[in-house]
Design an enzyme around this catalytic site. Structure first.
Site, PDB file in Angstrom:
ATOM      1  N   HIS A  49     -17.686  29.875  85.402  1.00  0.00           N
ATOM      2  CA  HIS A  49     -17.781  31.191  84.751  1.00  0.00           C
ATOM      3  C   HIS A  49     -18.554  32.095  85.639  1.00  0.00           C
ATOM      4  O   HIS A  49     -18.467  33.341  85.832  1.00  0.00           O
ATOM      5  CB  HIS A  49     -18.597  31.118  83.438  1.00  0.00           C
ATOM      6  CG  HIS A  49     -17.799  30.211  82.275  1.00  0.00           C
ATOM      7  ND1 HIS A  49     -18.661  29.235  81.711  1.00  0.00           N
ATOM      8  CD2 HIS A  49     -16.678  30.473  81.735  1.00  0.00           C
ATOM      9  CE1 HIS A  49     -17.817  28.666  80.698  1.00  0.00           C
ATOM     10  NE2 HIS A  49     -16.483  29.373  81.062  1.00  0.00           N
ATOM     11  N   LYS A  80     -15.241  25.936  67.068  1.00  0.00           N
ATOM     12  CA  LYS A  80     -15.352  24.618  68.103  1.00  0.00           C
ATOM     13  C   LYS A  80     -16.723  23.996  67.840  1.00  0.00           C
ATOM     14  O   LYS A  80     -16.838  23.190  68.662  1.00  0.00           O
ATOM     15  CB  LYS A  80     -15.421  25.518  69.652  1.00  0.00           C
ATOM     16  CG  LYS A  80     -14.305  25.931  70.185  1.00  0.00           C
ATOM     17  CD  LYS A  80     -14.449  26.360  71.720  1.00  0.00           C
ATOM     18  CE  LYS A  80     -13.202  26.043  72.508  1.00  0.00           C
ATOM     19  NZ  LYS A  80     -13.648  26.447  73.886  1.00  0.00           N
ATOM     20  N   ARG A 100      -7.462  29.076  85.165  1.00  0.00           N
ATOM     21  CA  ARG A 100      -7.821  27.905  86.257  1.00  0.00           C
ATOM     22  C   ARG A 100      -6.671  27.280  86.556  1.00  0.00           C
ATOM     23  O   ARG A 100      -6.437  26.800  87.795  1.00  0.00           O
ATOM     24  CB  ARG A 100      -8.719  27.116  85.698  1.00  0.00           C
ATOM     25  CG  ARG A 100     -10.277  27.576  85.190  1.00  0.00           C
ATOM     26  CD  ARG A 100     -10.758  26.670  84.530  1.00  0.00           C
ATOM     27  NE  ARG A 100     -10.191  26.790  83.116  1.00  0.00           N
ATOM     28  CZ  ARG A 100     -10.681  25.653  82.000  1.00  0.00           C
ATOM     29  NH1 ARG A 100     -11.542  25.138  81.911  1.00  0.00           N
ATOM     30  NH2 ARG A 100      -9.668  26.099  81.061  1.00  0.00           N
ATOM     31  N   SER A 133     -16.468  23.597  80.209  1.00  0.00           N
ATOM     32  CA  SER A 133     -17.766  23.361  79.784  1.00  0.00           C
ATOM     33  C   SER A 133     -17.711  22.039  78.929  1.00  0.00           C
ATOM     34  O   SER A 133     -18.883  21.186  78.767  1.00  0.00           O
ATOM     35  CB  SER A 133     -17.868  24.544  78.319  1.00  0.00           C
ATOM     36  OG  SER A 133     -18.062  25.771  79.083  1.00  0.00           O
TER      37      SER A 133
HETATM   38  N1  COA Z   1     -14.877  28.132  84.817  1.00  0.00           N
HETATM   39  C1  COA Z   1     -15.034  27.335  84.048  1.00  0.00           C
HETATM   40  N2  COA Z   1     -14.600  26.689  82.702  1.00  0.00           N
HETATM   41  C2  COA Z   1     -13.896  27.828  82.065  1.00  0.00           C
HETATM   42  C3  COA Z   1     -13.517  28.991  82.978  1.00  0.00           C
HETATM   43  C4  COA Z   1     -14.086  29.331  84.347  1.00  0.00           C
HETATM   44  N3  COA Z   1     -13.986  30.398  84.987  1.00  0.00           N
HETATM   45  N4  COA Z   1     -12.936  29.639  82.293  1.00  0.00           N
HETATM   46  C5  COA Z   1     -12.533  29.133  81.167  1.00  0.00           C
HETATM   47  N5  COA Z   1     -13.236  27.966  81.294  1.00  0.00           N
HETATM   48  C6  COA Z   1     -13.341  26.687  80.166  1.00  0.00           C
HETATM   49  C7  COA Z   1     -14.453  26.990  79.025  1.00  0.00           C
HETATM   50  O1  COA Z   1     -15.380  26.073  79.427  1.00  0.00           O
HETATM   51  C8  COA Z   1     -13.859  26.141  78.049  1.00  0.00           C
HETATM   52  O2  COA Z   1     -13.813  24.870  78.195  1.00  0.00           O
HETATM   53  P1  COA Z   1     -13.957  23.871  77.088  1.00  0.00           P
HETATM   54  O3  COA Z   1     -12.918  24.041  75.902  1.00  0.00           O
HETATM   55  O4  COA Z   1     -13.745  22.501  77.555  1.00  0.00           O
HETATM   56  O5  COA Z   1     -15.263  24.063  76.194  1.00  0.00           O
HETATM   57  C9  COA Z   1     -12.227  26.613  78.065  1.00  0.00           C
HETATM   58  O6  COA Z   1     -12.088  27.073  79.375  1.00  0.00           O
HETATM   59  C10 COA Z   1     -11.794  27.800  77.158  1.00  0.00           C
HETATM   60  O7  COA Z   1     -13.119  28.479  76.684  1.00  0.00           O
HETATM   61  P2  COA Z   1     -13.285  29.821  76.550  1.00  0.00           P
HETATM   62  O8  COA Z   1     -12.590  30.690  77.821  1.00  0.00           O
HETATM   63  O9  COA Z   1     -14.603  30.215  76.370  1.00  0.00           O
HETATM   64  O10 COA Z   1     -12.274  30.404  75.658  1.00  0.00           O
HETATM   65  P3  COA Z   1     -12.319  29.879  74.161  1.00  0.00           P
HETATM   66  O11 COA Z   1     -11.010  29.372  73.924  1.00  0.00           O
HETATM   67  O12 COA Z   1     -13.453  29.128  73.807  1.00  0.00           O
HETATM   68  O13 COA Z   1     -12.609  31.336  73.444  1.00  0.00           O
HETATM   69  C11 COA Z   1     -12.329  33.402  73.203  1.00  0.00           C
HETATM   70  C12 COA Z   1     -11.849  32.440  73.654  1.00  0.00           C
HETATM   71  C13 COA Z   1     -13.790  33.502  72.590  1.00  0.00           C
HETATM   72  C14 COA Z   1     -11.940  34.819  73.739  1.00  0.00           C
HETATM   73  C15 COA Z   1     -11.335  33.719  71.666  1.00  0.00           C
HETATM   74  O14 COA Z   1     -11.813  32.594  70.799  1.00  0.00           O
HETATM   75  C16 COA Z   1     -11.864  34.932  70.771  1.00  0.00           C
HETATM   76  O15 COA Z   1     -11.415  35.956  71.270  1.00  0.00           O
HETATM   77  N6  COA Z   1     -12.631  34.830  69.622  1.00  0.00           N
HETATM   78  C17 COA Z   1     -13.136  35.895  68.975  1.00  0.00           C
HETATM   79  C18 COA Z   1     -12.241  36.041  67.681  1.00  0.00           C
HETATM   80  C19 COA Z   1     -10.842  36.561  67.745  1.00  0.00           C
HETATM   81  O16 COA Z   1     -10.790  37.766  68.015  1.00  0.00           O
HETATM   82  N7  COA Z   1      -9.988  35.915  67.615  1.00  0.00           N
HETATM   83  C20 COA Z   1      -8.313  36.066  67.881  1.00  0.00           C
HETATM   84  C21 COA Z   1      -7.988  36.184  69.239  1.00  0.00           C
HETATM   85  S1  COA Z   1      -6.488  37.035  69.630  1.00  0.00           S
END
Ligand code: COA
Length: 169
Positions: free
Chosen positions: A18, A42, A91, A129
């Site tokens: 990140h 989550k 990724r 993560s």
């Molecule tokens: N380096 C390391 N890890 C990365 C990364 C990077 N550059 N980019 C993504 N990841 C990993 C994260 O660690 C995470 O790992 P995990 O699932 O093993 O814990 C995974 O990729 C995805 O995580 P993240 O990027 O945090 O996405 P998410 O799916 O948890 O959340 C949101 C995405 C927060 C953007 C989405 O849920 C959201 O918009 N929520 C708000 C409510 C909403 O509007 N919902 C409707 C959306 S249309």
């Protein structure tokens, strides 16, 4: 015109992957808000406040980057802070389908907000993560993947959990 972006995620916890993306985003945008989603679906290990605090430690050296928590619809949050760009990381090919759905839904909800994707440095392409949490839980070395403060926080979290577990035995 200076472009203002948000970089949303659950950040449970923030990793060097990140941080790599944030550093590159900080060079592209005039202002960047690392936006930590409450994301109760989550069932995060760290509370929203803890995740925000850890992210703040990690980006403290970066001017124009701030960290905030949010618990609303992403596009509404982006609009409320005045951002027009959502930055996300890609990724691997396996990320594409989810990111495509997310970006398409967000565009449907608000066509004025654009999603932009960056790929991480190769050395961080496999980090997530949940992998970091699992390795830390089993006492593996996570020092190449997270900030020292995150390492300490993970160790404290799992030590507290093990302590509660042993008290219940
Ligand atoms: N380096 C390391 N890890 C990365 C990364 C990077 N550059 N980019 C993504 N990841 C990993 C994260 O660690 C995470 O790992 P995990 O699932 O093993 O814990 C995974 O990729 C995805 O995580 P993240 O990027 O945090 O996405 P998410 O799916 O948890 O959340 C949101 C995405 C927060 C953007 C989405 O849920 C959201 O918009 N929520 C708000 C409510 C909403 O509007 N919902 C409707 C959306 S249309």
């Amino acid at each position: 015109m200076s472009v203002f972006a948000i970089y949303p995620g659950t950040f449970d916890p923030i990793t060097n992957g990140h941080a790599d993306l944030i550093e590159r985003g900080a060079r592209m945008f005039g202002r960047l808000i690392v936006s930590v989603a409450a994301n109760p679906n989550k069932q995060p290990l760290f509370s929203l406040e803890e995740r925000v605090d850890l992210a703040r430690e990690v980006v403290a050296h970066l001017p124009h980057v701030e960290v905030r928590g949010f618990d609303t619809l992403l596009v509404n949050y982006a609009k409320s802070v005045g951002a027009h760009v959502i930055l996300r990381g890609l990724r691997a090919v396996s990320d594409f389908e989810f990111e495509f759905q997310l970006a398409s839904m967000n565009r449907w909800l608000d066509s004025e907000i654009e999603s932009i994707f960056l790929t991480p440095t190769e050395q961080y392409a496999f980090i997530s993560s949940s992998l970091v949490r699992e390795v830390a839980k089993l006492s593996g070395d996570i020092s190449p993947f997270v900030h020292p403060k995150v390492m300490v926080a993970l160790a404290a979290k799992f030590a507290a959990r093990n302590h509660i577990g042993s008290n219940n035995n």
